[in-house]
Write a protein that holds these residues in place. Structure first.
Motif, short mmCIF file in Angstrom:
data_model
loop_
_atom_site.label_atom_id
_atom_site.label_comp_id
_atom_site.label_asym_id
_atom_site.label_seq_id
_atom_site.Cartn_x
_atom_site.Cartn_y
_atom_site.Cartn_z
N VAL A 116 -8.66 -6.17 5.16
CA VAL A 116 -8.05 -6.48 3.89
C VAL A 116 -7.96 -5.38 2.93
CG1 VAL A 116 -7.56 -8.26 2.25
CG2 VAL A 116 -8.36 -8.79 4.53
N HIS A 117 -8.90 -4.81 2.32
CA HIS A 117 -8.97 -3.96 1.39
C HIS A 117 -8.37 -2.76 1.50
CE1 HIS A 117 -10.47 -2.96 -2.60
NE2 HIS A 117 -11.18 -1.97 -2.22
N ILE A 118 -8.35 -2.21 2.96
CA ILE A 118 -8.03 -0.65 3.21
C ILE A 118 -6.48 -0.50 2.61
CG2 ILE A 118 -6.95 -1.14 5.35
CD1 ILE A 118 -8.16 1.22 6.65
N THR A 119 -5.70 -1.50 2.39
CA THR A 119 -4.46 -1.04 2.13
C THR A 119 -4.46 -0.56 0.77
OG1 THR A 119 -4.17 -3.36 1.09
CG2 THR A 119 -3.37 -3.03 3.47
N HIS A 120 -5.28 -1.00 -0.17
CA HIS A 120 -5.43 -0.13 -1.57
C HIS A 120 -6.01 1.13 -1.51
CE1 HIS A 120 -5.85 -0.53 -5.75
NE2 HIS A 120 -7.21 -0.21 -5.81
N HIS A 121 -6.62 1.56 -0.46
CA HIS A 121 -7.19 2.92 -0.53
C HIS A 121 -6.39 3.84 0.43
CE1 HIS A 121 -11.34 2.38 -2.44
NE2 HIS A 121 -10.80 1.12 -2.21
N SER A 122 -5.20 3.23 1.21
CA SER A 122 -4.52 3.93 2.16
C SER A 122 -3.67 5.13 1.63
CB SER A 122 -3.63 3.21 3.00
OG SER A 122 -2.85 2.46 2.27
N SER A 123 -3.39 5.26 0.10
CA SER A 123 -2.45 6.05 -0.27
C SER A 123 -2.96 7.49 -0.51
CB SER A 123 -1.91 5.65 -1.69
OG SER A 123 -1.05 6.64 -2.35
N GLU A 124 -2.44 8.55 -0.48
CA GLU A 124 -2.89 9.86 -0.50
C GLU A 124 -2.68 10.21 -1.97
OE1 GLU A 124 -2.12 12.74 2.48
OE2 GLU A 124 -2.49 11.36 4.24
N PHE A 125 -1.85 9.35 -2.95
CA PHE A 125 -1.56 9.46 -4.04
C PHE A 125 -2.33 8.76 -4.92
CE2 PHE A 125 2.14 10.96 -1.65
CZ PHE A 125 2.60 12.00 -2.46
N PHE A 126 -2.62 9.20 -6.12
CA PHE A 126 -3.38 8.39 -7.18
C PHE A 126 -2.59 8.38 -8.55
CE2 PHE A 126 -7.00 7.42 -9.89
CZ PHE A 126 -7.50 6.33 -9.34
N ASN A 127 -1.98 7.20 -8.79
CA ASN A 127 -1.40 7.11 -9.97
C ASN A 127 -1.36 5.78 -10.42
OD1 ASN A 127 1.10 5.71 -8.65
ND2 ASN A 127 1.31 7.62 -7.70
N LEU A 128 -0.88 5.33 -11.54
CA LEU A 128 -0.87 4.08 -12.17
C LEU A 128 -0.46 2.78 -11.41
CD1 LEU A 128 0.08 4.70 -15.86
CD2 LEU A 128 -2.16 4.13 -15.03
N THR A 129 0.49 3.36 -10.21
CA THR A 129 1.06 2.31 -9.40
C THR A 129 0.25 1.95 -8.12
OG1 THR A 129 2.37 3.84 -8.00
CG2 THR A 129 3.47 2.78 -10.05
N THR A 130 -0.76 2.89 -7.94
CA THR A 130 -1.86 2.66 -7.01
C THR A 130 -2.47 1.41 -7.37
OG1 THR A 130 -1.98 5.10 -6.71
CG2 THR A 130 -3.48 3.73 -5.76
N PHE A 132 -1.30 -1.30 -8.21
CA PHE A 132 -0.65 -2.45 -7.61
C PHE A 132 -0.67 -2.52 -6.14
CE2 PHE A 132 1.28 -1.65 -11.77
CZ PHE A 132 1.17 -2.84 -12.44
N ARG A 133 -1.26 -1.40 -5.62
CA ARG A 133 -1.03 -1.22 -3.76
C ARG A 133 -2.43 -2.20 -3.39
NH1 ARG A 133 0.74 3.19 -0.99
NH2 ARG A 133 0.04 3.13 1.18
N SER A 134 -1.89 -3.73 -3.31
CA SER A 134 -2.69 -4.78 -3.31
C SER A 134 -3.34 -5.04 -1.85
CB SER A 134 -2.20 -6.22 -3.90
OG SER A 134 -1.63 -5.74 -5.07
N PRO A 135 -4.64 -5.45 -2.06
CA PRO A 135 -5.02 -6.18 -0.69
C PRO A 135 -4.34 -7.33 -0.68
CG PRO A 135 -6.88 -5.54 -2.16
CD PRO A 135 -5.71 -5.35 -2.88
N VAL A 136 -3.42 -7.37 0.17
CA VAL A 136 -2.45 -8.58 0.26
C VAL A 136 -3.02 -9.99 0.58
CG1 VAL A 136 -0.35 -9.42 1.60
CG2 VAL A 136 -0.23 -7.18 0.82
N LEU A 137 -3.90 -9.90 1.53
CA LEU A 137 -4.43 -11.18 1.90
C LEU A 137 -5.78 -11.63 1.09
CD1 LEU A 137 -4.55 -10.54 5.88
CD2 LEU A 137 -2.73 -11.77 4.44
N GLN A 138 -6.05 -10.88 0.20
CA GLN A 138 -7.51 -11.20 -0.51
C GLN A 138 -7.17 -12.70 -1.20
OE1 GLN A 138 -9.13 -9.19 -4.52
NE2 GLN A 138 -10.09 -8.08 -3.00
N PRO A 139 -6.09 -13.18 -1.78
CA PRO A 139 -5.81 -14.31 -2.33
C PRO A 139 -6.42 -15.45 -1.50
CG PRO A 139 -3.96 -13.13 -2.81
CD PRO A 139 -4.70 -12.29 -1.90
N LEU A 140 -6.62 -15.24 -0.04
CA LEU A 140 -6.89 -16.09 0.95
C LEU A 140 -8.63 -16.61 0.72
CD1 LEU A 140 -5.25 -15.12 4.15
CD2 LEU A 140 -4.92 -17.05 2.93
N TYR A 141 -9.26 -15.57 -0.10
CA TYR A 141 -10.63 -15.83 -0.16
C TYR A 141 -11.45 -15.50 -1.48
CZ TYR A 141 -10.93 -10.71 0.84
OH TYR A 141 -10.76 -9.48 1.10
#
Length: 316
Positions: A116-130, A132-141
Motif C-alpha cells: 500500500v505504502h510503496i506508492t508514496h515512495h515510487s517517485s524518483e522526484f522529491f518535491n512538495l507534491t510528492t 500528495f502521492r498518497s498510499p491510496v488504500l491506507q484509509p481502509l485501516y
C-alpha cells in the motif's frame, strides 16, 4: 474558538486553510525549480501525484463514517476522561504523532502494508507534491491505529484534527530547497530527515518514519542523518517499469501474487510472503532491509579499518 477548532468543523477548517497555503508554497517551489533549472518537477510525475491524491481523498470520504464510528465506539468505552485544556490538546497531538509513527513503521516492515505504502515512495522526484502521492488504500485501516487513543479518552475529532495538522506539516518536509533547520533538527522531522526517508540508498532505508516529531525515531533506533558523503537517490529499487497509475498502485501486489502462486508452498510460507518483511523468501534467497544494512555497515566498518591501517602505515 478551541471547541470549534477541535470538532468536525475544525477538521474542515484545517484543510480549508491548508489548500491555499499548499498552492502558494508549491507554486513558489515550481518557480524556483524553473528559474534555477533544478529540475525538481516532471509533468508526468506531477500528474501521477495528483491522481493518487484524488483517489486517496475519495476513499477517505467513503471510509469516513465507518472509521469515525469505530473510533467513537472505543471512545464510548474509554477508560479515562479528560478536561479540554491546552495540556490535553498537546498530549493529543503528541500521542497522535506517535500512533502515526507506529503506522508508518508497520507500513515499511510488513509486506502487505508496504504494498500500500510503496506508492508514496515510487517517485524518483522529491518535491512538495510528492507529499500528495498518497498510499491510496491506507484509509481502509489507518483508523485502527488511532482507535486505541480514543479508548484512552481522546476525542476522535480531536485526534483527527491533530492528525490533519500533522499531515499539513508532513507535506512541507517534502522538499529539496530547505537544507537544514538548525536546532529544530533535534526535535522535528525536517526536510533533511525526510529526504533520508525517501532515499533508496541502503544506508537510508526504513529510517526517519515520524511525521512531525523526530524523537520517536531516536527512541526506537530508526533515525539516520543525511550524510553529505552519501547523496540521496530517490525512488525504490528495483524501480517500477513505468509510471502508469495502475503500475504504481498494483506493483507490489502483483509481485506478492506471483510469489503466492509458487508450487509447493506451506501455509506459513504464504502468510510470510504477505506479512513478513519485504525481501523475505521461503528458500532463503531473498534479503530484507535489515540484512542489506547489516552487510552494508559491515563493509563500511571494514573499509574504515583498512583506511586507518593505511594511514598508520604512512605515518610509521
Amino acid at each position: 474558538m478551541m471547541d470549534f477548532l477541535m470538532s468536525e468543523d475544525g477538521l474542515e477548517t484545517v484543510y480549508a486553510w491548508a489548500v491555499p497555503l499548499h498552492a502558494t508554497v508549491i507554486l513558489a517551489e515550481m518557480i524556483y525549480s524553473h528559474v534555477s533549472e533544478a529540475k525538481l518537477y516532471s509533468g508526468k510525475d506531477l500528474a501521477t501525484n495528483v491522481y493518487l491524491a484524488l483517489m486517496n481523498f475519495g476513499l477517505d470520504l467513503i471510509m469516513k463514517a465507518f472509521a469515525m464510528g469505530v473510533m467513537f465506539f472505543f471512545y464510548h468505552h474509554r477508560i479515562f476522561s479528560w478536561d479540554l485544556s491546552i495540556w490535553y490538546l498537546l498530549a493529543c497531538f503528541v500521542i497522535t504523532d506517535f500512533a502515526y509513527y507506529v503506522l508508518h513503521y508497520v507500513d515499511h516492515r510488513s509486506r502487505a502494508f508496504w504494498a500500500v505504502h510503496i506508492t508514496h515512495h515510487s517517485s524518483e522526484f522529491f518535491n512538495l507534491t510528492t507529499g500528495f502521492r498518497s498510499p491510496v488504500l491506507q484509509p481502509l485501516y489507518r483508523y485502527l491505529y488511532f482507535s486505541p487513543l480514543a479508548f484512552l479518552g481522546f476525542n476522535p475529532w480531536h485526534i483527527m484534527v491533530a492528525y490533519a495538522i500533522g499531515q499539513v506539516y508532513g507535506t512541507w518536509v517534502h522538499t529539496q530547497t530547505v537544507k537544514k533547520m538548525g536546532f529544530l533538527e533535534h526535535i522535528l522531522v525536517t526536510p533533511s530527515h525526510h529526504r533520508v526517508h525517501h532515499a533508496c540508498n541502503v544506508k537510508y532505508l526504513d529510517k526517519n518514519m515520524g511525521m512531525c516529531l523526530i524523537i520517536w525515531d531516536k527512541i526506537f533506533g530508526t533515525f539516520e542523518k543525511e550524510d553529505p558523503n552519501v547523496p540521496v537517490k530517490y525512488g525504490i529499487y528495483p524501480k517500477m517499469p513505468d509510471n502508469r497509475p495502475d503500475t504504481v498502485l498494483f506493483y507490489e501486489w502483483r509481485k506478492i501474487w506471483k510469489d503466492l502462486k509458487q508450487p509447493g508452498l506451506k501455509f506459513t510460507d504464504r502468510i510470510n510472503y504477505i506479512f513478513n518483511s519485504p525481501g523475505w523468501r521461503h528458500d532463503g534467497t531473498g534479503k530484507t532491509v535489515r540484512q542489506y544494512q547489516k552487510e552494508y555497515f559491515a563493509r563500511q566498518a571494514k573499509k574504515k579499518e583498512q583506511q586507518e591501517y593505511q594511514k598508520e602505515q604512512k605515518t610509521a
